[in-house]
Design a protein around this motif. Structure first.
Motif, PDB file in Angstrom:
ATOM      1  N   MET A   1     -22.989 -14.574  29.568  1.00 29.17           N
ATOM      2  CA  MET A   1     -24.425 -14.789  29.618  1.00 29.17           C
ATOM      3  C   MET A   1     -25.122 -13.428  29.567  1.00 29.17           C
ATOM      4  SD  MET A   1     -26.767 -16.889  32.366  1.00 29.17           S
ATOM      5  CE  MET A   1     -25.421 -16.986  33.462  1.00 29.17           C
ATOM      6  N   ALA A   2     -26.161 -13.354  28.772  1.00 29.72           N
ATOM      7  CA  ALA A   2     -26.920 -12.109  28.638  1.00 29.72           C
ATOM      8  C   ALA A   2     -28.346 -12.337  29.124  1.00 29.72           C
ATOM      9  CB  ALA A   2     -26.928 -11.653  27.187  1.00 29.72           C
ATOM     10  N   TYR A   3     -28.759 -11.572  30.117  1.00 25.77           N
ATOM     11  CA  TYR A   3     -30.135 -11.631  30.583  1.00 25.77           C
ATOM     12  C   TYR A   3     -30.981 -10.805  29.640  1.00 25.77           C
ATOM     13  CZ  TYR A   3     -28.458 -13.676  34.899  1.00 25.77           C
ATOM     14  OH  TYR A   3     -27.887 -14.509  35.809  1.00 25.77           O
ATOM     15  N   MET A   4     -32.131 -11.323  29.253  1.00 28.20           N
ATOM     16  CA  MET A   4     -32.998 -10.581  28.351  1.00 28.20           C
ATOM     17  C   MET A   4     -34.439 -11.016  28.493  1.00 28.20           C
ATOM     18  SD  MET A   4     -31.999 -12.201  24.624  1.00 28.20           S
ATOM     19  CE  MET A   4     -30.313 -11.694  24.785  1.00 28.20           C
ATOM     20  N   SER A   5     -35.307 -10.220  27.919  1.00 23.90           N
ATOM     21  CA  SER A   5     -36.739 -10.530  27.941  1.00 23.90           C
ATOM     22  C   SER A   5     -37.040 -11.588  26.886  1.00 23.90           C
ATOM     23  CB  SER A   5     -37.555  -9.271  27.646  1.00 23.90           C
ATOM     24  OG  SER A   5     -37.323  -8.845  26.313  1.00 23.90           O
ATOM     25  N   GLN A   6     -38.187 -12.222  27.002  1.00 26.26           N
ATOM     26  CA  GLN A   6     -38.615 -13.195  25.993  1.00 26.26           C
ATOM     27  C   GLN A   6     -38.756 -12.494  24.642  1.00 26.26           C
ATOM     28  OE1 GLN A   6     -39.292 -16.707  26.471  1.00 26.26           O
ATOM     29  NE2 GLN A   6     -39.177 -16.585  24.240  1.00 26.26           N
ATOM     30  N   GLU A   7     -39.278 -11.265  24.666  1.00 27.96           N
ATOM     31  CA  GLU A   7     -39.446 -10.489  23.437  1.00 27.96           C
ATOM     32  C   GLU A   7     -38.102 -10.256  22.747  1.00 27.96           C
ATOM     33  OE1 GLU A   7     -40.832  -5.985  22.100  1.00 27.96           O
ATOM     34  OE2 GLU A   7     -40.912  -6.557  24.203  1.00 27.96           O
ATOM     35  N   GLY A   8     -37.092  -9.876  23.524  1.00 27.54           N
ATOM     36  CA  GLY A   8     -35.766  -9.642  22.963  1.00 27.54           C
ATOM     37  C   GLY A   8     -35.163 -10.914  22.393  1.00 27.54           C
ATOM     38  N   TYR A   9     -35.352 -12.011  23.100  1.00 26.29           N
ATOM     39  CA  TYR A   9     -34.861 -13.314  22.642  1.00 26.29           C
ATOM     40  C   TYR A   9     -35.537 -13.698  21.327  1.00 26.29           C
ATOM     41  CZ  TYR A   9     -33.798 -18.317  22.656  1.00 26.29           C
ATOM     42  OH  TYR A   9     -33.379 -19.567  22.308  1.00 26.29           O
ATOM     43  N   ASP A  10     -36.842 -13.532  21.264  1.00 28.19           N
ATOM     44  CA  ASP A  10     -37.595 -13.880  20.055  1.00 28.19           C
ATOM     45  C   ASP A  10     -37.138 -13.044  18.857  1.00 28.19           C
ATOM     46  OD1 ASP A  10     -38.997 -15.738  21.554  1.00 28.19           O
ATOM     47  OD2 ASP A  10     -40.787 -14.487  21.761  1.00 28.19           O
ATOM     48  N   LYS A  11     -36.815 -11.773  19.088  1.00 23.53           N
ATOM     49  CA  LYS A  11     -36.321 -10.916  18.002  1.00 23.53           C
ATOM     50  C   LYS A  11     -34.985 -11.421  17.474  1.00 23.53           C
ATOM     51  CE  LYS A  11     -38.564  -6.524  19.082  1.00 23.53           C
ATOM     52  NZ  LYS A  11     -38.373  -5.149  19.567  1.00 23.53           N
ATOM     53  N   LEU A  12     -34.109 -11.841  18.386  1.00 19.80           N
ATOM     54  CA  LEU A  12     -32.815 -12.367  17.958  1.00 19.80           C
ATOM     55  C   LEU A  12     -32.979 -13.637  17.135  1.00 19.80           C
ATOM     56  CD1 LEU A  12     -30.531 -11.897  21.105  1.00 19.80           C
ATOM     57  CD2 LEU A  12     -30.601 -10.518  19.027  1.00 19.80           C
ATOM     58  N   VAL A  13     -33.867 -14.525  17.569  1.00 22.79           N
ATOM     59  CA  VAL A  13     -34.115 -15.774  16.843  1.00 22.79           C
ATOM     60  C   VAL A  13     -34.672 -15.468  15.448  1.00 22.79           C
ATOM     61  CG1 VAL A  13     -35.515 -17.886  16.815  1.00 22.79           C
ATOM     62  CG2 VAL A  13     -34.366 -17.180  18.919  1.00 22.79           C
ATOM     63  N   ALA A  14     -35.575 -14.502  15.361  1.00 17.81           N
ATOM     64  CA  ALA A  14     -36.142 -14.122  14.060  1.00 17.81           C
ATOM     65  C   ALA A  14     -35.072 -13.515  13.151  1.00 17.81           C
ATOM     66  CB  ALA A  14     -37.300 -13.137  14.257  1.00 17.81           C
ATOM     67  N   GLU A  15     -34.214 -12.688  13.712  1.00 17.46           N
ATOM     68  CA  GLU A  15     -33.141 -12.084  12.923  1.00 17.46           C
ATOM     69  C   GLU A  15     -32.191 -13.162  12.409  1.00 17.46           C
ATOM     70  OE1 GLU A  15     -29.521  -8.806  13.182  1.00 17.46           O
ATOM     71  OE2 GLU A  15     -30.783  -9.106  14.943  1.00 17.46           O
ATOM     72  N   LEU A  16     -31.867 -14.130  13.260  1.00 13.65           N
ATOM     73  CA  LEU A  16     -30.993 -15.233  12.847  1.00 13.65           C
ATOM     74  C   LEU A  16     -31.618 -16.010  11.692  1.00 13.65           C
ATOM     75  CD1 LEU A  16     -28.453 -16.945  13.234  1.00 13.65           C
ATOM     76  CD2 LEU A  16     -29.715 -18.258  14.946  1.00 13.65           C
ATOM     77  N   ALA A  17     -32.898 -16.314  11.797  1.00 15.00           N
ATOM     78  CA  ALA A  17     -33.591 -17.052  10.734  1.00 15.00           C
ATOM     79  C   ALA A  17     -33.540 -16.263   9.419  1.00 15.00           C
ATOM     80  CB  ALA A  17     -35.030 -17.339  11.139  1.00 15.00           C
ATOM     81  N   HIS A  18     -33.733 -14.940   9.502  1.00 11.96           N
ATOM     82  CA  HIS A  18     -33.685 -14.089   8.310  1.00 11.96           C
ATOM     83  C   HIS A  18     -32.284 -14.112   7.691  1.00 11.96           C
ATOM     84  CE1 HIS A  18     -34.248 -10.652   5.675  1.00 11.96           C
ATOM     85  NE2 HIS A  18     -33.222 -10.065   6.258  1.00 11.96           N
ATOM     86  N   LEU A  19     -31.261 -13.967   8.532  1.00 11.85           N
ATOM     87  CA  LEU A  19     -29.891 -13.954   8.023  1.00 11.85           C
ATOM     88  C   LEU A  19     -29.508 -15.294   7.405  1.00 11.85           C
ATOM     89  CD1 LEU A  19     -28.012 -11.984  10.833  1.00 11.85           C
ATOM     90  CD2 LEU A  19     -28.766 -11.128   8.610  1.00 11.85           C
ATOM     91  N   GLU A  20     -29.894 -16.380   8.076  1.00 10.77           N
ATOM     92  CA  GLU A  20     -29.550 -17.712   7.566  1.00 10.77           C
ATOM     93  C   GLU A  20     -30.360 -18.078   6.328  1.00 10.77           C
ATOM     94  OE1 GLU A  20     -27.863 -20.344  11.225  1.00 10.77           O
ATOM     95  OE2 GLU A  20     -30.051 -20.155  11.121  1.00 10.77           O
ATOM     96  N   GLY A  21     -31.502 -17.474   6.171  1.00 11.57           N
ATOM     97  CA  GLY A  21     -32.363 -17.765   5.021  1.00 11.57           C
ATOM     98  C   GLY A  21     -32.066 -16.859   3.842  1.00 11.57           C
ATOM     99  N   SER A  22     -32.839 -15.801   3.726  1.00 18.27           N
ATOM    100  CA  SER A  22     -32.765 -14.952   2.534  1.00 18.27           C
ATOM    101  C   SER A  22     -31.434 -14.216   2.385  1.00 18.27           C
ATOM    102  CB  SER A  22     -33.927 -13.958   2.519  1.00 18.27           C
ATOM    103  OG  SER A  22     -33.871 -13.101   3.635  1.00 18.27           O
ATOM    104  N   GLU A  23     -30.832 -13.764   3.482  1.00 19.52           N
ATOM    105  CA  GLU A  23     -29.575 -13.020   3.362  1.00 19.52           C
ATOM    106  C   GLU A  23     -28.434 -13.914   2.889  1.00 19.52           C
ATOM    107  OE1 GLU A  23     -29.178  -9.641   3.541  1.00 19.52           O
ATOM    108  OE2 GLU A  23     -31.357  -9.731   3.658  1.00 19.52           O
ATOM    109  N   ARG A  24     -28.393 -15.155   3.372  1.00 26.39           N
ATOM    110  CA  ARG A  24     -27.366 -16.093   2.916  1.00 26.39           C
ATOM    111  C   ARG A  24     -27.530 -16.383   1.426  1.00 26.39           C
ATOM    112  NH1 ARG A  24     -26.519 -20.801   7.224  1.00 26.39           N
ATOM    113  NH2 ARG A  24     -24.678 -19.897   8.170  1.00 26.39           N
TER     114      ARG A  24
END
Length: 155
Positions: A1-24
């Motif tokens: 489990m990784a404790y993180m800020s909402q901002e950090g979590y939101d960045k990870l979600v955005a990065e995932l969306a980018h990787l799953e979208g245009s990068e794929r």
């Protein structure tokens, strides 16, 4: 489990969306383009494109796991009484009187340029649960440093 800020979590979600979208899509297009060049048994472009796709999928899977295991810290429940994750600490290096300022964050949010150090680092570990005025000796790869905590704030 990784404790993180909402901002950090939101960045990870955005990065995932980018990787799953245009990068794929880019990875699939590179494979298709290389495949169109003929014999796959000796097609180094095809092998490189397949390897890049595997690397991308591995990165996506790691991000998904991190997001699934993330625990967002409720900033309103933090106090500046002691050093903890998501607190900002102002320090004085007692060896050379240098002033430092770090925010203790999760491994995924660490960025030294922004003054964010991972909770996993020796410095962060040595500071956890300490109070303003405390002096601590911390062993780092270059030796031992002595720090004094000047202030603790949230965020």
């Amino acid at each position: 489990m990784a404790y993180m800020s909402q901002e950090g979590y939101d960045k990870l979600v955005a990065e995932l969306a980018h990787l799953e979208g245009s990068e794929r899509k880019k990875a699939s297009a590179a494979i298709a383009e290389a495949r169109d060049k003929g014999d796959l048994s000796e097609n180094s472009e095809y092998e490189a494109a397949k390897e890049a796709q595997a690397h991308l999928e591995n990165k996506i899977n790691k991000l998904k796991l991190t997001i699934a295991e993330a625990k967002i810290v409720d900033m309103s429940r933090l106090t500046a009484d002691t050093v903890q994750i998501l607190t900002t600490v102002e320090l004085t290096n007692l060896g050379n009187n240098a002033k430092m300022k770090y925010t203790i964050v999760s491994e995924n949010e660490a960025n030294l340029r922004e003054g964010k150090i991972s909770i996993q680092t020796p410095i962060a570990q040595g500071l956890l649960n300490k109070k303003v005025g405390d002096e601590v000796e911390i062993t780092i790869p270059r030796g031992t440093i002595k720090l004094r905590i000047e202030s603790i704030s949230i965020g």
